[in-house]
Design a protein around this motif. Structure first.
Motif, PDB file in Angstrom:
ATOM      1  N   GLY A 117       0.792  -1.222   0.000  1.00  0.00           N
ATOM      2  CA  GLY A 117       0.000   0.000   0.000  1.00  0.00           C
ATOM      3  C   GLY A 117       0.824   1.272   0.000  1.00  0.00           C
ATOM      4  N   PHE A 118       1.591   1.491  -1.063  1.00  0.00           N
ATOM      5  CA  PHE A 118       2.364   2.724  -1.184  1.00  0.00           C
ATOM      6  C   PHE A 118       1.417   3.910  -1.393  1.00  0.00           C
ATOM      7  CE2 PHE A 118       5.442  -0.535  -2.428  1.00  0.00           C
ATOM      8  CZ  PHE A 118       6.540  -0.162  -1.659  1.00  0.00           C
ATOM      9  N   ASP A 119       1.922   5.111  -1.089  1.00  0.00           N
ATOM     10  CA  ASP A 119       1.104   6.326  -1.190  1.00  0.00           C
ATOM     11  C   ASP A 119       1.204   6.996  -2.558  1.00  0.00           C
ATOM     12  OD1 ASP A 119       0.395   6.010   1.504  1.00  0.00           O
ATOM     13  OD2 ASP A 119       2.107   7.199   2.196  1.00  0.00           O
ATOM     14  N   TYR A 120       2.426   7.036  -3.126  1.00  0.00           N
ATOM     15  CA  TYR A 120       2.678   7.732  -4.385  1.00  0.00           C
ATOM     16  C   TYR A 120       3.442   6.813  -5.329  1.00  0.00           C
ATOM     17  CZ  TYR A 120       1.423  12.249  -2.253  1.00  0.00           C
ATOM     18  OH  TYR A 120       0.750  13.283  -1.645  1.00  0.00           O
ATOM     19  N   ILE A 121       3.426   7.167  -6.616  1.00  0.00           N
ATOM     20  CA  ILE A 121       4.210   6.434  -7.608  1.00  0.00           C
ATOM     21  C   ILE A 121       4.890   7.445  -8.525  1.00  0.00           C
ATOM     22  CG2 ILE A 121       2.191   6.159  -9.143  1.00  0.00           C
ATOM     23  CD1 ILE A 121       3.452   3.375  -9.887  1.00  0.00           C
ATOM     24  N   ARG A 122       6.193   7.221  -8.772  1.00  0.00           N
ATOM     25  CA  ARG A 122       6.992   8.128  -9.586  1.00  0.00           C
ATOM     26  C   ARG A 122       7.678   7.354 -10.705  1.00  0.00           C
ATOM     27  NH1 ARG A 122      12.370   8.833 -10.136  1.00  0.00           N
ATOM     28  NH2 ARG A 122      13.179  10.885 -10.760  1.00  0.00           N
ATOM     29  N   GLY A 123       7.637   7.917 -11.908  1.00  0.00           N
ATOM     30  CA  GLY A 123       8.321   7.299 -13.033  1.00  0.00           C
ATOM     31  C   GLY A 123       8.714   8.325 -14.072  1.00  0.00           C
ATOM     32  N   HIS A 124       9.541   7.891 -15.029  1.00  0.00           N
ATOM     33  CA  HIS A 124       9.995   8.769 -16.108  1.00  0.00           C
ATOM     34  C   HIS A 124       8.936   8.836 -17.212  1.00  0.00           C
ATOM     35  CE1 HIS A 124      13.727   8.406 -14.055  1.00  0.00           C
ATOM     36  NE2 HIS A 124      14.142   7.276 -14.608  1.00  0.00           N
ATOM     37  N   GLY A 125       9.156   9.772 -18.131  1.00  0.00           N
ATOM     38  CA  GLY A 125       8.484   9.725 -19.417  1.00  0.00           C
ATOM     39  C   GLY A 125       7.091  10.307 -19.483  1.00  0.00           C
ATOM     40  N   LEU A 126       6.712  11.154 -18.530  1.00  0.00           N
ATOM     41  CA  LEU A 126       5.396  11.793 -18.632  1.00  0.00           C
ATOM     42  C   LEU A 126       5.219  12.486 -19.975  1.00  0.00           C
ATOM     43  CD1 LEU A 126       2.733  12.954 -17.265  1.00  0.00           C
ATOM     44  CD2 LEU A 126       4.139  14.937 -16.665  1.00  0.00           C
ATOM     45  N   LEU A 127       6.262  13.197 -20.417  1.00  0.00           N
ATOM     46  CA  LEU A 127       6.176  13.992 -21.642  1.00  0.00           C
ATOM     47  C   LEU A 127       6.846  13.306 -22.826  1.00  0.00           C
ATOM     48  CD1 LEU A 127       6.877  17.449 -19.969  1.00  0.00           C
ATOM     49  CD2 LEU A 127       4.669  16.394 -20.500  1.00  0.00           C
ATOM     50  N   HIS A 128       7.231  12.040 -22.641  1.00  0.00           N
ATOM     51  CA  HIS A 128       7.816  11.269 -23.740  1.00  0.00           C
ATOM     52  C   HIS A 128       6.749  11.003 -24.803  1.00  0.00           C
ATOM     53  CE1 HIS A 128      10.527   8.592 -25.774  1.00  0.00           C
ATOM     54  NE2 HIS A 128       9.750   7.547 -25.591  1.00  0.00           N
ATOM     55  N   ASP A 129       7.189  10.787 -26.020  1.00  0.00           N
ATOM     56  CA  ASP A 129       6.245  10.695 -27.134  1.00  0.00           C
ATOM     57  C   ASP A 129       5.335   9.479 -27.067  1.00  0.00           C
ATOM     58  OD1 ASP A 129       6.926  13.104 -28.425  1.00  0.00           O
ATOM     59  OD2 ASP A 129       8.699  12.187 -29.303  1.00  0.00           O
ATOM     60  N   ASP A 130       5.710   8.419 -26.338  1.00  0.00           N
ATOM     61  CA  ASP A 130       4.814   7.262 -26.292  1.00  0.00           C
ATOM     62  C   ASP A 130       3.564   7.539 -25.469  1.00  0.00           C
ATOM     63  OD1 ASP A 130       5.993   7.130 -23.752  1.00  0.00           O
ATOM     64  OD2 ASP A 130       6.049   4.943 -23.734  1.00  0.00           O
ATOM     65  N   VAL A 131       3.629   8.491 -24.533  1.00  0.00           N
ATOM     66  CA  VAL A 131       2.424   8.913 -23.819  1.00  0.00           C
ATOM     67  C   VAL A 131       1.625   9.894 -24.675  1.00  0.00           C
ATOM     68  CG1 VAL A 131       1.558  10.051 -21.716  1.00  0.00           C
ATOM     69  CG2 VAL A 131       3.496   8.474 -21.574  1.00  0.00           C
ATOM     70  N   GLY A 132       2.322  10.647 -25.523  1.00  0.00           N
ATOM     71  CA  GLY A 132       1.665  11.377 -26.599  1.00  0.00           C
ATOM     72  C   GLY A 132       1.000  12.684 -26.216  1.00  0.00           C
ATOM     73  N   ILE A 133       1.439  13.316 -25.128  1.00  0.00           N
ATOM     74  CA  ILE A 133       0.767  14.543 -24.697  1.00  0.00           C
ATOM     75  C   ILE A 133       1.023  15.695 -25.670  1.00  0.00           C
ATOM     76  CG2 ILE A 133       0.700  16.323 -22.904  1.00  0.00           C
ATOM     77  CD1 ILE A 133       1.131  14.138 -20.838  1.00  0.00           C
ATOM     78  N   TYR A 134       2.287  15.896 -26.067  1.00  0.00           N
ATOM     79  CA  TYR A 134       2.636  17.052 -26.902  1.00  0.00           C
ATOM     80  C   TYR A 134       2.696  16.649 -28.366  1.00  0.00           C
ATOM     81  CZ  TYR A 134       5.082  21.249 -28.530  1.00  0.00           C
ATOM     82  OH  TYR A 134       5.422  22.403 -29.189  1.00  0.00           O
ATOM     83  N   ARG A 135       1.891  17.316 -29.176  1.00  0.00           N
ATOM     84  CA  ARG A 135       1.885  17.073 -30.608  1.00  0.00           C
ATOM     85  C   ARG A 135       1.849  18.423 -31.337  1.00  0.00           C
ATOM     86  NH1 ARG A 135       3.434  12.717 -29.416  1.00  0.00           N
ATOM     87  NH2 ARG A 135       2.506  10.689 -29.941  1.00  0.00           N
ATOM     88  N   GLU A 136       2.547  18.492 -32.465  1.00  0.00           N
ATOM     89  CA  GLU A 136       2.480  19.652 -33.338  1.00  0.00           C
ATOM     90  C   GLU A 136       1.849  19.226 -34.658  1.00  0.00           C
ATOM     91  OE1 GLU A 136       6.302  21.493 -33.710  1.00  0.00           O
ATOM     92  OE2 GLU A 136       6.352  22.156 -31.612  1.00  0.00           O
ATOM     93  N   LEU A 137       0.760  19.887 -35.022  1.00  0.00           N
ATOM     94  CA  LEU A 137       0.022  19.552 -36.232  1.00  0.00           C
ATOM     95  C   LEU A 137       0.179  20.675 -37.254  1.00  0.00           C
ATOM     96  CD1 LEU A 137      -3.295  18.308 -34.533  1.00  0.00           C
ATOM     97  CD2 LEU A 137      -1.248  16.985 -35.106  1.00  0.00           C
ATOM     98  N   THR A 138       0.463  20.315 -38.500  1.00  0.00           N
ATOM     99  CA  THR A 138       0.688  21.309 -39.556  1.00  0.00           C
ATOM    100  C   THR A 138      -0.340  21.138 -40.667  1.00  0.00           C
ATOM    101  OG1 THR A 138       3.059  21.332 -39.084  1.00  0.00           O
ATOM    102  CG2 THR A 138       2.353  22.231 -41.199  1.00  0.00           C
ATOM    103  N   GLN A 139      -0.944  22.263 -41.063  1.00  0.00           N
ATOM    104  CA  GLN A 139      -1.882  22.265 -42.178  1.00  0.00           C
ATOM    105  C   GLN A 139      -1.775  23.606 -42.899  1.00  0.00           C
ATOM    106  OE1 GLN A 139      -5.947  21.537 -41.141  1.00  0.00           O
ATOM    107  NE2 GLN A 139      -6.651  21.462 -43.265  1.00  0.00           N
ATOM    108  N   ASP A 140      -1.643  23.548 -44.217  1.00  0.00           N
ATOM    109  CA  ASP A 140      -1.547  24.755 -45.042  1.00  0.00           C
ATOM    110  C   ASP A 140      -0.419  25.666 -44.566  1.00  0.00           C
ATOM    111  OD1 ASP A 140      -3.754  23.854 -46.478  1.00  0.00           O
ATOM    112  OD2 ASP A 140      -5.160  24.875 -45.138  1.00  0.00           O
ATOM    113  N   GLY A 141       0.689  25.025 -44.175  1.00  0.00           N
ATOM    114  CA  GLY A 141       1.853  25.784 -43.754  1.00  0.00           C
ATOM    115  C   GLY A 141       1.782  26.363 -42.363  1.00  0.00           C
ATOM    116  N   GLU A 142       0.690  26.096 -41.640  1.00  0.00           N
ATOM    117  CA  GLU A 142       0.539  26.620 -40.266  1.00  0.00           C
ATOM    118  C   GLU A 142       0.688  25.483 -39.266  1.00  0.00           C
ATOM    119  OE1 GLU A 142      -2.714  28.971 -37.426  1.00  0.00           O
ATOM    120  OE2 GLU A 142      -3.221  28.425 -39.495  1.00  0.00           O
ATOM    121  N   THR A 143       1.524  25.710 -38.259  1.00  0.00           N
ATOM    122  CA  THR A 143       1.751  24.702 -37.224  1.00  0.00           C
ATOM    123  C   THR A 143       1.055  25.116 -35.938  1.00  0.00           C
ATOM    124  OG1 THR A 143       3.891  24.058 -38.146  1.00  0.00           O
ATOM    125  CG2 THR A 143       3.499  23.511 -35.844  1.00  0.00           C
ATOM    126  N   ARG A 144       0.316  24.189 -35.385  1.00  0.00           N
ATOM    127  CA  ARG A 144      -0.360  24.426 -34.113  1.00  0.00           C
ATOM    128  C   ARG A 144       0.001  23.312 -33.136  1.00  0.00           C
ATOM    129  NH1 ARG A 144      -6.588  26.278 -35.547  1.00  0.00           N
ATOM    130  NH2 ARG A 144      -6.053  28.156 -36.777  1.00  0.00           N
TER     131      ARG A 144
END
Length: 510
Positions: A48-75
């Motif tokens: 019964g641990f209280d917290y859990i810590r690990g790497h890779g929150l913002l790594h691409d396999d979790v997929g949080i940050y994405r840049e999408l490009t359409q008609d030359g515009e990146t969002r």
């Protein structure tokens, strides 16, 4: 070796639960695997641990940050599909996230340097404004999903081991301090009471902590806790394609390091900051066989017992061998960090934590190999250990005589044993011929071999004192539990256990 201990009934203090405040995991993306979740269920049920810590929150396999490009515009698009699934599963098991903010999403990275088999990017952001916006967006989403009251209880740790070139490009301290400042200020813009800290360094560079705290003080940068990692294995004596073999320093080395860092914090401009060890183990390598052994459990027992004198949080690295820093695991036992081996097989160190969980709230006695506690209901729970670091070392066996306070005349004593002979599935696996991918039958045998030996006995006190004698084998941990007996034998009409062996006649029954 023979040791005599006399324990008074006086309370020496409260047992600190720093060792269960957090548990480590491999990268967060692994939480999408079924076996990972099964292991986590086992760990939470037993410990019964209280917290859990690990790497890779913002790594691409979790997929949080994405840049999408359409008609030359990146969002920028923030995708929370996987992290919601992961954090929902943690919270359902009673675990709060201890949030490590890293590594760098590829689209936001300033370079291509990576670490681990899964290629975590360890370069600074190419755009600090976008990085700050990412941090704010992630935390705002957490608050929207889980509520401010909940997220205020989560620590946010900035990066991982920036003092190593493997984990932060060039181990550039000034650049890390910039990252920390931008990140911490972004966290506090979301809400000023959110907890943020660092520098999450490994041992050997503790001057970073002094420099870090002086930087935060001089720049008025928010800091709510200090984090560090702790391992006791020395540099490899021998390294093979599949294993690291290392000498272990004595457990006192880690305790001494923790004491020194605690004092550094006391001498800093922030003397009362909490001190978090967000990773610790014997070896820092995920392919060191020591992690699979009874030695690992016996060695760490003293560290769990005493590290709370200096650290507020201790986060064992890690709960499971579902872990891929060096590659997908290549064998059933491969030296992984986990408390649980592949196929749901508890290792000896799993039982160490379960034994600590069984201890009472009051500390009656503590030395470097014995901890005696009393529970709220008056029962006693004792944990003893016998770590043997070298073959043939004097003191392979230890005999202990303990005189304990207990008010009832009749007592029941339960003992659970883990050592080289019992609850040591690694040894059983060796005897099987070290099958890399064991059959279902072999897995069942390994699970059977992973259960502590159980012994029980009835005993009697004399003048309010119970004398217990036990022998500790090599690399053993033993949990002894002492409870009063409410003897109801007299309520059974005609009870005579001797008749089980010699029978009787009807005349004797009349």
């Amino acid at each position: 070796m023979f040791k005599q201990v006399t324990v008074s009934g006086a309370t020496q203090g409260v047992l600190k639960r720093h060792w269960k405040r957090s548990i480590g995991t491999g990268r967060l993306g692994l939480a999408l695997q079924q076996e990972y979740q099964e292991h986590l269920e086992m760990v939470q049920e037993a410990i019964g641990f209280d917290y859990i810590r690990g790497h890779g929150l913002l790594h691409d396999d979790v997929g949080i940050y994405r840049e999408l490009t359409q008609d030359g515009e990146t969002r920028v698009f923030y995708n929370f599909t996987y992290i919601d699934r992961i954090f929902d599963a943690y919270l359902a098991k009673g675990l709060k996230p201890y949030v490590e903010l890293g590594f760098m999403p590829e689209a936001l990275a300033s370079g291509d340097q990576t670490v681990f088999y899964w290629k975590g990017n360890v370069t600074p952001p190419k755009d600090y404004d976008r990085w700050a916006a990412l941090i704010e967006a992630v935390i705002r989403h957490f608050i929207e999903r889980y509520g401010l009251k909940e997220v205020l209880t989560w620590p946010f740790e900035v990066w991982n081991e920036p003092n190593l070139v493997n984990f932060w490009k060039d181990a550039d301290q000034a650049e890390y301090f910039k990252l920390y400042q931008v990140t911490a200020e972004a966290v506090k813009r979301v809400h000023p009471e959110l907890q943020v800290g660092g520098p999450a360094i490994c041992g050997g560079s503790d001057h970073w902590i002094t420099d870090f705290l002086e930087f935060c003080h001089a720049r008025n940068v928010p800091v709510d806790f200090v984090s560090r990692h702790a391992y006791t294995a020395r540099q490899p004596h021998r390294k093979t394609p599949e294993y690291y073999y290392q000498e272990l320093a004595n457990p006192e080395k880690m305790l001494h390091e923790l004491q020194e860092v605690r004092e550094m914090i006391r001498q800093s401009p922030f003397p009362d900051l909490p001190f978090h060890i967000t990773e610790y183990n014997t070896s820092y390598s995920p392919i060191n066989p020591v992690h699979d052994t009874a030695l690992n459990a016996a060695y760490l027992a003293r560290i769990l017992s005493e590290s709370g004198d200096y650290a507020d949080v201790m986060s064992y690295w890690t709960f499971s061998d579902v872990f891929e820093e060096s590659d997908v695991p290549k064998a059933q036992f491969h030296g992984g960090f986990g408390l649980i081996a592949l196929n749901g097989i508890p290792k000896p160190t799993f039982h160490l934590f379960a034994f600590f969980q069984a201890l009472g709230e009051e500390v009656l006695y503590r030395d470097d190999s014995l901890l005696v506690t009393r529970r709220e209901d008056g029962t006693l729970a004792l944990l003893s250990w016998n770590a043997v670091l070298e073959e043939g070392e004097e003191g392979d066996e230890q005999h202990i005589q303990a005189k304990l306070p207990f008010s009832t005349e009749e007592v029941f004593v339960k003992r659970q044993i883990v050592n080289e002979a019992y609850a040591n599935p690694w040894k059983t696996w060796q005897q099987m011929g070290r099958p890399r991918f064991p059959s279902k039958g072999q897995i069942q045998t390994l699970r059977q071999a992973a259960v502590p030996k159980l012994t029980t006995q009835a005993a009697r006190t004399a003048d309010g004192v119970l004398e217990l004698n036990w022998k500790m084998g090599k690399n053993e941990i033993t949990l002894l539990e002492v409870a009063p007996v409410r003897n109801e034998s007299h309520t059974y009409w005609g009870l005579d256990d001797s008749l089980i062996y010699r029978g009787g006649t009807e005349e004797e029954d009349q």
